[in-house]
Design a protein around this motif. Structure first.
Motif, PDB file in Angstrom:
ATOM      1  N   SER A   1       1.205  -0.755   0.244  1.00 47.27           N
ATOM      2  CA  SER A   1      -0.208   0.535   0.382  1.00 47.27           C
ATOM      3  C   SER A   1       0.871   0.813   0.478  1.00 47.27           C
ATOM      4  CB  SER A   1      -0.648  -0.214   1.335  1.00 47.27           C
ATOM      5  OG  SER A   1      -0.074   0.697   2.511  1.00 47.27           O
ATOM      6  N   VAL A   2       0.295   2.064  -0.894  1.00 47.17           N
ATOM      7  CA  VAL A   2       0.842   3.572  -0.901  1.00 47.17           C
ATOM      8  C   VAL A   2      -0.298   4.991  -0.240  1.00 47.17           C
ATOM      9  CG1 VAL A   2       1.933   4.780  -2.649  1.00 47.17           C
ATOM     10  CG2 VAL A   2       3.006   2.817  -2.494  1.00 47.17           C
ATOM     11  N   GLU A   3       0.143   5.832   0.257  1.00 46.22           N
ATOM     12  CA  GLU A   3      -0.363   6.658   0.423  1.00 46.22           C
ATOM     13  C   GLU A   3      -0.606   7.200  -1.427  1.00 46.22           C
ATOM     14  OE1 GLU A   3       0.579   9.846   2.846  1.00 46.22           O
ATOM     15  OE2 GLU A   3       0.775   8.091   4.747  1.00 46.22           O
ATOM     16  N   LYS A   4      -2.175   8.229  -1.399  1.00 46.67           N
ATOM     17  CA  LYS A   4      -1.784   8.518  -2.595  1.00 46.67           C
ATOM     18  C   LYS A   4      -0.678  10.150  -2.056  1.00 46.67           C
ATOM     19  CE  LYS A   4      -5.750  11.860  -4.690  1.00 46.67           C
ATOM     20  NZ  LYS A   4      -6.776  12.736  -3.965  1.00 46.67           N
ATOM     21  N   TRP A   5       0.067   9.878  -3.725  1.00 42.54           N
ATOM     22  CA  TRP A   5       0.383  11.307  -4.057  1.00 42.54           C
ATOM     23  C   TRP A   5       2.024  10.384  -3.248  1.00 42.54           C
ATOM     24  CZ3 TRP A   5      -3.615  14.195  -1.470  1.00 42.54           C
ATOM     25  CH2 TRP A   5      -4.020  14.777  -2.988  1.00 42.54           C
ATOM     26  N   ALA A   6       2.131   9.396  -2.590  1.00 44.08           N
ATOM     27  CA  ALA A   6       3.576   8.904  -2.500  1.00 44.08           C
ATOM     28  C   ALA A   6       4.673   8.262  -3.763  1.00 44.08           C
ATOM     29  CB  ALA A   6       3.323   8.305  -0.966  1.00 44.08           C
ATOM     30  N   ARG A   7       5.287   7.526  -3.099  1.00 41.54           N
ATOM     31  CA  ARG A   7       5.803   6.808  -4.156  1.00 41.54           C
ATOM     32  C   ARG A   7       6.292   5.708  -4.129  1.00 41.54           C
ATOM     33  NH1 ARG A   7      10.071   9.774  -3.095  1.00 41.54           N
ATOM     34  NH2 ARG A   7      11.342   8.135  -2.406  1.00 41.54           N
ATOM     35  N   TYR A   8       5.470   4.334  -5.120  1.00 44.01           N
ATOM     36  CA  TYR A   8       5.804   3.943  -5.486  1.00 44.01           C
ATOM     37  C   TYR A   8       6.734   2.782  -5.373  1.00 44.01           C
ATOM     38  CZ  TYR A   8       4.158  -1.890  -6.695  1.00 44.01           C
ATOM     39  OH  TYR A   8       4.626  -2.646  -7.017  1.00 44.01           O
TER      40      TYR A   8
END
Lengths: 527, 527
Positions: free
Chosen positions: B22-29
């Motif tokens: 899981s990755v926060e919106k606007w964070a980096r996958y």
């Protein structure tokens, strides 16, 4: 050899002139052709001509001039023999040929004005052109007597550019119904309020209107005045409907007027006045129209679009310069240059508010303010333009209708224009963004302007940037921009280029200035 | 229903999170893939991935990260499940798939900054972003200890944007040899003067350099600071040669750095500092490079190009804003707004000279002058940025290397920033080109700035333009921009919109101001 050739020319040229039509370089060659057309001759018949002198060739659009007459016009930009051949889908207009001699310009014929030195202008003959313009929006829609009065006023004025509208204007101080319209009426009716309601055939032009307009443009040219022709404007208020003819009719109009006028050497195209106040055209339309005029003008006359509150994309390649309305940009130091640097083009401040006595804030500059605007623009390497809005009993407001000029700025505008002409080059800031008072031609001449603030004493100092190398000596003159006096200072100033950012006199000499605003100093390098 | 759905989410979401990445919106996958490559893996292998959430899909470039590792990075801009599939001409990198959950942002994650309201900025979550930046050109090329000191200084400062260079800087006050370089050396030699001569393989990137750079960008992000990354600069002097790598290598670099950094939410692209001072690139190259970065950034981060003396074509569509160097544009009233109106974009005055004590004129603003620049820019609806150039014994010059901030402007910059945040909207001039002192949010709040001139008494007056309709009442506060005080005025002012251009208090009330420069008045409409 050269002299022999010239003598030969002197002998042969008159013969050539007698043998064929002759036209001065940059003047207008015109040829007419008769053709009987079924249908609308204004829009239905493609008609053009290709002119060639053997080296270059240019294709120009022809136009219908009424009475079964079609015309082509051409402005030759090189001396010598030119030939042309027409082409048209109509047999009577196709494959017509002609020849004429283009002879050297005479008298005041300096050719069209072009951009020069990135931010400035020159005539085609390379002589510097410093725009000193005024505006009379609706002068060609007034009585003939008033038009001639305006012409006379302009001839006696310092102005070398005039902004005016093709279409009539309905606005404060100008509501006249013109005698001539650009279009034939399809019908005319009265509204229930008793006003005239116009119905135009936007594909049928009224030739006497254009004959009259062209005569005025030629009369301006004879007076050495550029015609900054406003193609569209918002001051119609649904009275005539020329601001809302629709996309196709707008293009028909632009096609026709460029075909008629592009060969006039003193024509500048102003796409609009206050384009953003025209309610019936989109941004994209303005873009299309501007490119259309550019592409339909084989001579690339100066082309601009004048803003109201929102500035158009002046950076687009078809605009030769930025025609700016913004009073405040020339009201104080450090402003005028910013548009210039943003656009990388000449900036002509075509509206900086007007000298006059109107209640509206755009129409009540003092003469002093108008003159100061010219100076602020000039030292920043840009050009302010004049407008006069005095409203006197029994007189016209010049900016609207023409007539007489009464403002106090006029002789002072002539004065700064004379100073600019005396220089060996264009004025611009010596150390841009750092010193907003000091203009230079190059290190041989400086103009330092003090504006409305009184400066008691000026210690000699100029920017090191673009300054003289090594040691240099200067003579100074005190210029009173209002009294129009030039007073030599009885001193020699000497600088050595050793300091960091400023060059000062080695003995720190100064100039005592009179206790007056609006002074300037001119420095000239001496041996 | 809504509540039920939310409760369901609360139960199910953690399950989803446990089930997948899981990755926060606007964070980096980020996903990694191993592949053994013959030849140069940095340039030879096309490798990309397409991410989709069923509604939108985005293709992002991958990059080689050394040790047979290839990576793709992605910044999801919508919550929910995202899947991706890779494509490459290399079998080991082709058709790889993955899935992750994008979960709501937490903490300080507001998303990347975008242009908002034409002339301003907001975070992707719609919160207003007011750029309050400073510059530390070469901070990432200093010792690790100094970099951490700089980070700490920034964390305690009001700054929410930092300009810095990818490549090291050779200039006054900064000559350090960095520990890490962006490229592998092909060879290293000494010149006959005993200096190091570098030979780089411009197609082989040094991974630890980028790891370190990325860590700093993330650390800035954690501190709420935008990274305004300068991709090229002129301060090389043939020492390393990063300003003159040639067209193809420049593009290889831009391809690689955008592939690595575009997924960082706080990245802004600054094509160059003082682009026109770079001797080895043409205008056309800058245009190509700018478009290249634009096209290689799937998220359209903010993109600008910073001028020296000549301003680039800021109107080009790939530039989101104008990043201007011009001290004088924010030195006095009536200037800052002009660039804004010319470009029709946000204007960030990224260099307005620096507060400091250097002999160079660009590095010796007083704190007062720096603060006034912020105010001049702010009331004109634009943004001045800070830089500090104090040179103290035993200390670094912050603008060059980082370290400690000592200038007096810092708390005052925080003060104006706080005032701006307190407003319900962006500041801009109420009557542009006419009143250069009076900013407003709308008719509910005005900020009137008096600058360095002392104003004894201020008779209540605001422009009618964009003013209240009918009757309106205002409370006033006197703001001392230097002392950072806000003093309420014990009066109620009342206007009626009947005058021509200005609204004055119906009893012509005024405010007595202290005998000090740098004051302002804030007006708030009351019921």
């Amino acid at each position: 050899m050269k002299i022999l050739f010239r003598m030969l020319c002197l002998v042969l040229l008159p013969l050539a002139i007698f043998a064929k039509d002759s036209v001065e370089k940059w003047a207008r060659y015109e040829a007419s052709f008769q053709a009987t057309i079924s249908g609308n001759p204004f829009v239905g018949i493609p008609f053009k001509a290709t002119f060639s002198n053997g080296k270059i060739s240019k294709t120009v659009a022809g136009f219908y001039n009424g009475n079964s007459e079609f015309k082509i016009r051409f402005m030759p930009e090189e001396e010598g023999e030119w030939k042309f051949v027409t082409s048209s889908s109509h047999k009577q207009l196709n494959n017509k040929t002609g020849v004429f001699m283009c002879v050297p310009p005479t008298g005041n014929n300096k050719g069209p004005v072009k951009v020069a030195n990135k931010y400035h202008f020159s005539y085609a003959n390379k002589e510097r052109y410093i725009p000193v313009g005024t505006t009379v929006y609706a002068w060609t829609h007034q009585s003939t007597a008033l038009q001639y009065l305006t012409l006379n006023t302009l001839k006696e004025s310092p102005f070398n550019k005039l902004r005016f509208c093709v279409f009539p204007k309905d606005y404060s101080y100008v509501k006249e119904e013109p005698e001539l319209f650009a279009y034939h009426q399809s019908k005319k009716a009265e509204t229930i309020q008793g006003k005239t309601k116009y119905y135009w055939d936007f594909t049928s032009f009224n030739i006497p209107f254009f004959d009259s307009l062209e005569k005025r443009i030629d009369q301006l040219d004879a007076a050495g005045i550029q015609a900054d022709i406003i193609l569209f404007h918002p001051y119609d208020k649904k009275r005539w409907g020329f601001d809302s003819m629709g996309y196709e009719n707008d293009l028909v109009y632009l096609q026709y007027i460029t075909a008629r006028l592009a060969s006039f050497k003193n024509v500048w195209w102003s796409m609009a006045n206050e384009f953003d106040f025209v309610k019936y055209k989109t941004w994209q339309q303005w873009d299309d129209y501007s490119r259309f005029v550019y592409e339909n003008d084989p001579y690339r006359h100066l082309l601009s679009i004048h803003n109201g509150l929102e500035i158009f994309d002046n950076w687009k390649p078809y605009f030769t310069h930025a025609s700016i309305q913004n009073c405040s940009a020339v009201e104080d130091f450090g402003r005028a240059v910013l548009y210039r640097d943003a656009y990388g083009k000449p900036v002509v401040y075509d509206e900086v508010c007007y000298e006059g006595n109107l209640p509206q804030r755009w129409g009540r500059l003092s003469g002093e303010e108008m003159v100061a605007a010219f100076w602020q623009a000039a030292i920043a390497g840009t050009y302010a333009q004049h407008g006069e809005t005095y409203r006197m009993p029994g007189d016209t407001v010049f900016w609207a209708k023409g007539g007489r000029l009464v403002g106090t700025s006029i002789p002072r505008i002539k004065f700064i224009h004379d100073l600019q002409k005396q220089s060996n080059g264009y004025w611009q800031l010596a150390d841009v963004w750092r010193d907003h008072q000091t203009a230079q031609v190059d290190s041989s001449e400086y103009i330092i302007y003090f504006g409305k603030k009184m400066t008691n004493q000026w210690y000699f100092n100029i920017p090191k940037k673009n300054g003289p190398l090594g040691t240099a000596k200067y003579k100074a003159e005190i210029i009173d921009t209002w009294e129009m006096t030039i007073t030599p200072v009885n001193e020699v100033f000497e600088v050595r280029s050793e300091s960091d950012y400023r060059l000062i006199d080695i003995n720190n000499k100064s100039i005592r200035l009179p206790d007056k605003p609006y002074l300037a100093i001119r420095l000239k390098k001496i041996k």
